[in-house]
Scaffold this motif. Structure first.
Motif, PDB file in Angstrom:
ATOM      1  N   UNK A  69       0.826  -1.208   0.000  1.00 44.79           N
ATOM      2  CA  UNK A  69       0.000   0.000   0.000  1.00 44.79           C
ATOM      3  C   UNK A  69       0.862   1.260   0.000  1.00 44.79           C
ATOM      4  N   UNK A  70       1.991   1.201   0.688  1.00 43.12           N
ATOM      5  CA  UNK A  70       2.904   2.350   0.711  1.00 43.12           C
ATOM      6  C   UNK A  70       3.517   2.575  -0.665  1.00 43.12           C
ATOM      7  N   UNK A  71       3.879   1.489  -1.349  1.00 39.27           N
ATOM      8  CA  UNK A  71       4.429   1.601  -2.706  1.00 39.27           C
ATOM      9  C   UNK A  71       3.403   2.205  -3.655  1.00 39.27           C
ATOM     10  N   UNK A  72       2.167   1.800  -3.524  1.00 36.16           N
ATOM     11  CA  UNK A  72       1.096   2.334  -4.369  1.00 36.16           C
ATOM     12  C   UNK A  72       0.856   3.813  -4.085  1.00 36.16           C
ATOM     13  N   UNK A  73       0.983   4.205  -2.830  1.00 34.05           N
ATOM     14  CA  UNK A  73       0.866   5.623  -2.461  1.00 34.05           C
ATOM     15  C   UNK A  73       1.943   6.443  -3.160  1.00 34.05           C
ATOM     16  N   UNK A  74       3.181   5.937  -3.139  1.00 30.47           N
ATOM     17  CA  UNK A  74       4.283   6.635  -3.804  1.00 30.47           C
ATOM     18  C   UNK A  74       4.001   6.760  -5.297  1.00 30.47           C
TER      19      UNK A  74
ATOM     20  N   UNK B 150      11.568  18.894   8.096  1.00 28.00           N
ATOM     21  CA  UNK B 150      11.694  18.033   9.272  1.00 28.00           C
ATOM     22  C   UNK B 150      11.041  16.669   9.077  1.00 28.00           C
ATOM     23  N   UNK B 151      10.259  16.521   8.015  1.00 25.47           N
ATOM     24  CA  UNK B 151       9.509  15.289   7.812  1.00 25.47           C
ATOM     25  C   UNK B 151      10.430  14.188   7.303  1.00 25.47           C
ATOM     26  N   UNK B 152      10.520  13.087   8.066  1.00 26.52           N
ATOM     27  CA  UNK B 152      11.404  11.980   7.724  1.00 26.52           C
ATOM     28  C   UNK B 152      10.680  10.658   7.937  1.00 26.52           C
ATOM     29  N   UNK B 153      10.995   9.684   7.099  1.00 28.56           N
ATOM     30  CA  UNK B 153      10.506   8.326   7.299  1.00 28.56           C
ATOM     31  C   UNK B 153      11.348   7.382   6.464  1.00 28.56           C
ATOM     32  N   UNK B 154      11.856   6.349   7.114  1.00 29.27           N
ATOM     33  CA  UNK B 154      12.653   5.355   6.402  1.00 29.27           C
ATOM     34  C   UNK B 154      11.776   4.382   5.618  1.00 29.27           C
ATOM     35  N   UNK B 155      10.476   4.456   5.820  1.00 25.90           N
ATOM     36  CA  UNK B 155       9.561   3.519   5.179  1.00 25.90           C
ATOM     37  C   UNK B 155       9.288   3.858   3.715  1.00 25.90           C
ATOM     38  N   UNK B 156       9.524   5.105   3.320  1.00 31.96           N
ATOM     39  CA  UNK B 156       9.206   5.534   1.957  1.00 31.96           C
ATOM     40  C   UNK B 156      10.464   5.540   1.102  1.00 31.96           C
ATOM     41  N   UNK B 157      10.517   4.663   0.117  1.00 30.64           N
ATOM     42  CA  UNK B 157      11.687   4.595  -0.756  1.00 30.64           C
ATOM     43  C   UNK B 157      11.834   5.898  -1.527  1.00 30.64           C
ATOM     44  N   UNK B 158      13.053   6.390  -1.602  1.00 30.17           N
ATOM     45  CA  UNK B 158      13.305   7.630  -2.317  1.00 30.17           C
ATOM     46  C   UNK B 158      13.028   8.879  -1.511  1.00 30.17           C
TER      47      UNK B 158
ATOM     48  N   UNK C  21      -8.053  13.612   4.713  1.00 29.75           N
ATOM     49  CA  UNK C  21      -7.748  12.277   4.196  1.00 29.75           C
ATOM     50  C   UNK C  21      -6.276  12.172   3.808  1.00 29.75           C
ATOM     51  N   UNK C  22      -5.722  13.221   3.199  1.00 31.25           N
ATOM     52  CA  UNK C  22      -4.302  13.242   2.843  1.00 31.25           C
ATOM     53  C   UNK C  22      -3.420  12.975   4.056  1.00 31.25           C
ATOM     54  N   UNK C  23      -3.775  13.587   5.187  1.00 29.80           N
ATOM     55  CA  UNK C  23      -2.952  13.468   6.388  1.00 29.80           C
ATOM     56  C   UNK C  23      -3.114  12.106   7.057  1.00 29.80           C
ATOM     57  N   UNK C  24      -4.355  11.610   7.133  1.00 28.61           N
ATOM     58  CA  UNK C  24      -4.591  10.279   7.704  1.00 28.61           C
ATOM     59  C   UNK C  24      -3.820   9.228   6.900  1.00 28.61           C
ATOM     60  N   UNK C  25      -3.835   9.391   5.587  1.00 29.37           N
ATOM     61  CA  UNK C  25      -3.129   8.471   4.695  1.00 29.37           C
ATOM     62  C   UNK C  25      -1.639   8.443   5.002  1.00 29.37           C
ATOM     63  N   UNK C  26      -1.021   9.612   5.146  1.00 31.99           N
ATOM     64  CA  UNK C  26       0.415   9.693   5.418  1.00 31.99           C
ATOM     65  C   UNK C  26       0.755   9.062   6.770  1.00 31.99           C
ATOM     66  N   UNK C  27      -0.011   9.401   7.803  1.00 34.17           N
ATOM     67  CA  UNK C  27       0.273   8.878   9.138  1.00 34.17           C
ATOM     68  C   UNK C  27       0.127   7.356   9.176  1.00 34.17           C
ATOM     69  N   UNK C  28      -0.906   6.845   8.517  1.00 28.84           N
ATOM     70  CA  UNK C  28      -1.154   5.402   8.541  1.00 28.84           C
ATOM     71  C   UNK C  28      -0.091   4.651   7.751  1.00 28.84           C
TER      72      UNK C  28
ATOM     73  N   UNK D 158       2.788   5.666   7.160  1.00 25.42           N
ATOM     74  CA  UNK D 158       4.064   5.901   7.819  1.00 25.42           C
ATOM     75  C   UNK D 158       4.328   4.953   8.972  1.00 25.42           C
ATOM     76  N   UNK D 159       3.374   4.089   9.295  1.00 21.82           N
ATOM     77  CA  UNK D 159       3.628   3.060  10.293  1.00 21.82           C
ATOM     78  C   UNK D 159       2.690   3.056  11.479  1.00 21.82           C
ATOM     79  N   UNK D 160       1.820   4.054  11.590  1.00 27.74           N
ATOM     80  CA  UNK D 160       0.879   4.064  12.708  1.00 27.74           C
ATOM     81  C   UNK D 160      -0.370   3.267  12.356  1.00 27.74           C
TER      82      UNK D 160
END
Length: 298
Positions: A115-120, A223-231, A251-258, A260-262
């Protein structure tokens, strides 16, 4: 839901209606697709709104395909979404996009990251189409892109939804869940893409506090960082798409937080905290959570 549905001067054009359901593998397996469908869970489907002009539509499709391939996934092909334009108002028909589904074979990515890859992929496609001015009228929209869910929505009245999207009349279209929504436009003008459900939420009402926290996203961009998102995340901006409705931006924000690992519950508690300060009935552990969370998300 017709008691909520709103119309303007054209009584046959609604503010928007839609349904979110599980990806119906059995239905797609029986459809006359020009390609072999992978096993359940090994592919994703995007519900895409495209420009009506053929040259712009083809350009948008090509950009989408290029992004999919560049991110290491495989395009299986496209499917035209069957519709009946007789069941849509005149005003909505004048600005109606073309509806197509793109099937993506997931490969070289663990299932937990699909799902994260599809988001990217979706964010990069949106950005490149905008940068190349492939869709100046703003028809392009990805209503959903997932291995799990699919959204059928549009500038429709609730009763028009299953009449317009012929897939919804099929008895072999099965789902264990269904989230439905009927829109009453408030802060933004009704458009095809602002119909709900969105990819993660469906929301009735006005998020009147949005003007406060929204500017913090671009302000804290570095300041926004996450090792989960390639690139990295930088290439995905804007995370909060400007000019959209308050619910769409939420919805954009809920999507990013979810992604992102939460958990979804954690994300929603960050986004919509209870009235915890001075609440004598709330336990101290929960207050401590909200106190900490307030330093992360305004």
């Amino acid at each position: 839901l017709s008691h909520r549905a709103a119309t303007g001067r054209d009584p046959e054009t609604g503010d928007g209606a839609g349904i979110c359901m599980q990806l119906p593998h059995g239905f797609f397996a029986q459809a006359a697709l020009p390609f072999a469908l992978p096993p359940k869970g090994r592919y994703a489907v995007a519900q895409v709104f495209l420009p009506p002009e053929s040259d712009r539509r083809l350009l948008c499709e090509r950009i989408f395909e290029e992004v999919v391939e560049a991110e290491g996934q495989r395009v299986l092909g496209w499917r035209d979404v069957p519709i009946d334009p007789a069941h849509v108002g005149k005003t909505a028909r004048e600005v109606m996009p073309v509806f197509r589904q793109i099937f993506v074979r997931m490969r070289r990515v663990p299932p937990s990251a699909w799902e994260r890859t599809l988001y990217v992929i979706r964010k990069l496609a949106e950005n490149r189409i905008r940068e190349r001015r492939a869709d100046p009228a703003g028809y392009f929209h990805v209503a959903s892109l997932s291995t799990e869910t699919i959204v059928y929505k549009g500038l429709l009245l609730p009763g028009q939804l299953p009449q317009f999207f012929l897939d919804l009349q099929r008895e072999d279209l099965e789902s264990a869940i269904a989230v439905v929504h009927s829109r009453f436009s408030t802060n933004t003008f009704p458009t095809w893409d602002l119909a709900q459900p969105f990819r993660y939420i469906a929301h009735n009402g006005e998020l009147t506090t949005l003007s406060g926290p929204a500017p913090w996203m671009p302000a804290r961009r570095k300041q926004l960082r996450s090792a989960k998102f390639s690139g990295g995340l930088e290439r995905l901006f804007p995370i909060i798409v400007p000019g959209k409705s308050d619910s769409a931006q939420f919805d954009n924000m809920v999507e990013l937080l979810t992604l992102g690992g939460r958990t979804l519950t954690h994300s929603m508690m960050l986004m919509t905290p209870e009235a915890w300060e001075g609440n004598a009935a709330m336990d101290e552990e929960r207050k401590a959570f909200y106190r900490y969370a307030s330093s992360l998300v305004e």
